[in-house]
Design a protein around this motif. Sequence first.
Motif, PDB file in Angstrom:
ATOM      1  N   ALA A   1      -0.617  19.688  -1.420  1.00  0.00           N
ATOM      2  CA  ALA A   1      -0.133  18.439  -0.839  1.00  0.00           C
ATOM      3  C   ALA A   1       0.458  18.652   0.546  1.00  0.00           C
TER       4      ALA A   1
ATOM      5  N   PRO B   1       0.885   5.407   0.419  1.00  0.00           N
ATOM      6  CA  PRO B   1       0.059   6.526   0.875  1.00  0.00           C
ATOM      7  C   PRO B   1      -0.287   7.473  -0.274  1.00  0.00           C
ATOM      8  N   CYS B   2      -1.340   8.231  -0.093  1.00  0.00           N
ATOM      9  CA  CYS B   2      -1.866   9.115  -1.135  1.00  0.00           C
ATOM     10  C   CYS B   2      -0.846  10.170  -1.549  1.00  0.00           C
ATOM     11  N   ARG B   3      -0.158  10.784  -0.600  1.00  0.00           N
ATOM     12  CA  ARG B   3       0.822  11.821  -0.946  1.00  0.00           C
ATOM     13  C   ARG B   3       1.972  11.236  -1.752  1.00  0.00           C
ATOM     14  N   GLN B   4       2.400  10.055  -1.345  1.00  0.00           N
ATOM     15  CA  GLN B   4       3.519   9.442  -2.044  1.00  0.00           C
ATOM     16  C   GLN B   4       3.128   9.068  -3.469  1.00  0.00           C
ATOM     17  N   SER B   5       1.917   8.531  -3.655  1.00  0.00           N
ATOM     18  CA  SER B   5       1.488   8.178  -5.010  1.00  0.00           C
ATOM     19  C   SER B   5       1.300   9.436  -5.862  1.00  0.00           C
ATOM     20  N   LEU B   6       0.857  10.541  -5.250  1.00  0.00           N
ATOM     21  CA  LEU B   6       0.722  11.796  -5.988  1.00  0.00           C
ATOM     22  C   LEU B   6       2.088  12.303  -6.424  1.00  0.00           C
TER      23      LEU B   6
ATOM     24  N   GLN C   1       0.845  -1.187   0.000  1.00  0.00           N
ATOM     25  CA  GLN C   1       0.000   0.000   0.000  1.00  0.00           C
ATOM     26  C   GLN C   1       0.879   1.234   0.000  1.00  0.00           C
TER      27      GLN C   1
END
Length: 100
Positions: free
Chosen positions: A56, A8-13, A6
């Motif tokens: 972000a 995190p959202c920030r990392q995927s952004l 999984q």
Amino acid sequence: MKPNVQIPCRQSLAISLAALTVFSGLVTTPATAGGGDVAAGLLGGLAVGALVGSAAAQPRYYAPYYAPAPVYVPGPRCWLEHERVWAGYGYVIQRVRVCE
């Protein structure tokens, strides 16, 4: 077989923005120096980068948690009584704690 990881959202952004930057650099068009096209592109890129970066980096708001009020329960009602107790050679009167 790899386990599910999984991200995190920030990392995927951040990863997707980095990939977009790299791949957009691969698709090039001939640049002309006239008309301020390069300057407009640089300023637009800086503006979009500032907007995405500030979005972000914002702290997230979490609603405050209030613990429920403590519940006070009265303890058992206790008192002392005098009682005759056998002491091995005879009876003695002792104070004994009695609770309901």
